[in-house]
Every structure is written in C-alpha cells, then in structure tokens.
Design an enzyme around this catalytic site. Structure first.
Site, short mmCIF file in Angstrom:
data_model
loop_
_atom_site.label_atom_id
_atom_site.label_comp_id
_atom_site.label_asym_id
_atom_site.label_seq_id
_atom_site.Cartn_x
_atom_site.Cartn_y
_atom_site.Cartn_z
N ASP A 102 35.01 31.24 60.26
CA ASP A 102 34.95 31.15 58.80
C ASP A 102 33.50 31.20 58.32
O ASP A 102 32.57 30.93 59.09
CB ASP A 102 35.59 29.84 58.31
CG ASP A 102 37.08 29.80 58.60
OD1 ASP A 102 37.68 30.87 58.79
OD2 ASP A 102 37.64 28.69 58.64
N1 URA Z 1 39.34 27.21 62.84
C1 URA Z 1 38.96 27.17 61.55
O1 URA Z 1 39.59 26.56 60.72
N2 URA Z 1 37.86 27.87 61.21
C2 URA Z 1 37.09 28.56 62.08
O2 URA Z 1 36.08 29.14 61.70
C3 URA Z 1 37.50 28.57 63.42
C4 URA Z 1 38.63 27.90 63.78
#
Ligand code: URA
Length: 230
Positions: A102
């Site tokens: 993310d």
């Molecule tokens: N899980 C999440 O919620 N975000 C990420 O970036 C990776 C795994």
C-alpha cells in the site's frame, strides 16, 4: 549451447520432439527460424517455439528496494511517485513488481523482469511467508493470535485466510507472518478487531530479507544466491 540440447533440457520436450520442432521450422532464435540442431543459443539469445518465448533474450534482473512511505506500487501513476521512479536502470519499462504494498506501507519490495521468478514468489500455492512489522492504534489483545491462526472470513472474496502467525512485541506492536497477499490483508485482519494499523513494514518475503543497509528509497540488485532461493 546447441539449440537441440537447449530444448531437450527443458522438461517439456524429449529429443524426438525437438527434432520434429526443428524440421517443422517452429523454432526461432533472435527472430530467425532455425532448423539446424547445431545452431547456437547464447545466454542472451531470444528463443521462441510456436511463438512462445522460452528465453527472453535480455538479461534477467532482480532488485530489492526499500519502499518508502508515500509512493505507489505501480509502474505508472498520474499523481504520485511510483516505486519504479526510484529505480534508475536501463529498460526500466520491462520491470514489474512482485507483491505490491500500500501507499504508506514501507519495506521489502522485489522488482524484476523475470516473470516466472515473480510468479513462483507470489503464487498462493507457494505459501511463502511474508513477514510484517505492525503498529496499531489500540492495544493488541491475546485473542488476536488465536483468531489469526484460525483464519478470518473475508466476505468480499468469500474465503477464509490461511493460518497466520502473530508475535506480540509490545502493547501496540507485533510481527505478523502471512502466506497470502490479499488486498489490504493485514489492515483488514486488524480491522476485524476495529484496530487501525498505524505503521506497516514488510521485513521479508520467504527467504529474502530486507537488507538493513538500504535506506528508504534505496535499492540493490539481488545476489545470484538470493535469486536462486526462489
Ligand atoms: N497488507 C496490507 O494491508 N497492506 C500492505 O501494504 C501489505 C499487506
């Protein structure tokens, strides 16, 4: 290496099939049809059989990046910097990300032009553990570890998550190991307890561990030994 040997070394063709492929002019090296079994395949030759590319003809490249917060795991984005903007290499457009993070998640990101390597790394059947350091808004209760180990039902995908391991590091921090990579998986797992993830950092993917000499935004090529681990 001779083309007949190159092809018969692949698990999918035996020697007789290779002979036939060559006679039927189905094999190309660097775009040219070859029927001579002695034709030479070099490390960076492009090899195609029936228009399927068996060797790309470009050197395979694998990088480990320390993803900083505030950049998108995409090759292009109209608004924000992308992780590929951080990679200063020739033929950058050939590269792709193996396992997205993310926007504000930091940590280990693997970037390559080697499609079969990244498939092995990310396909759910491989069940490679991805380890995250997590900080949360609320205290993490003892019930979390039990629920994560049992699996959580994700209604949108209609599935139950694979058992995940949670190690408490402090009242609001933990290390979580998951074998899948569902959309926002870690945030949704903590979201089940109405606990917001404040910081998320990927430490490792299977045997590949983020090099602690890399500062956020820095990257380095993987060693041959690291590439061979996957
Ligand atoms: N899980 C999440 O919620 N975000 C990420 O970036 C990776 C795994």
């Amino acid at each position: 290496m001779r083309v007949d040997r190159f092809l018969s070394n692949l698990p999918r063709f035996n020697r007789q099939q290779v002979r036939l492929l060559l006679v039927e002019k189905r094999v190309r090296i660097d775009g040219k049809i070859v029927s001579d079994p002695h034709a030479e395949v070099r490390e960076f030759s492009r090899v195609e059989v029936n228009d399927e590319v068996l060797q790309t003809g470009k050197p395979l490249r694998h990088f480990m990046l320390h993803k900083p917060a505030g950049c998108v795991s995409a090759t292009r984005d109209p608004q924000h910097p992308t992780v590929l903007d951080l990679i200063h290499e020739p033929d950058r457009d050939d590269l792709h990300i193996a396992g997205r993070l993310d926007f504000n998640t930091t940590g280990l990101m693997l970037i390559t032009n080697d499609g079969s390597w990244s498939r092995r790394l990310t396909q759910p059947q491989t069940k490679l553990p991805k380890v995250y350091y997590v900080e949360t808004e609320q205290v993490i209760g003892p019930e979390y570890a039990i629920t994560f180990m049992q699996g959580l039902y994700f209604a949108f995908e209609d599935l139950t998550t694979q058992p995940a391991g949670l190690e408490l590091l402090g009242p609001k921090s933990a290390r979580l190991s998951i074998v899948e990579g569902r959309y926002h998986q870690v945030k949704r797992m903590f979201g089940h307890f109405d606990n917001k993830v404040m910081r998320l950092h990927r430490e490792s993917m299977g045997p590949l561990v983020l090099d602690d000499r890399l500062k956020p935004g820095e990257y380095r090529p993987l060693s041959d030994e690291e590439i061979a681990l996957i």
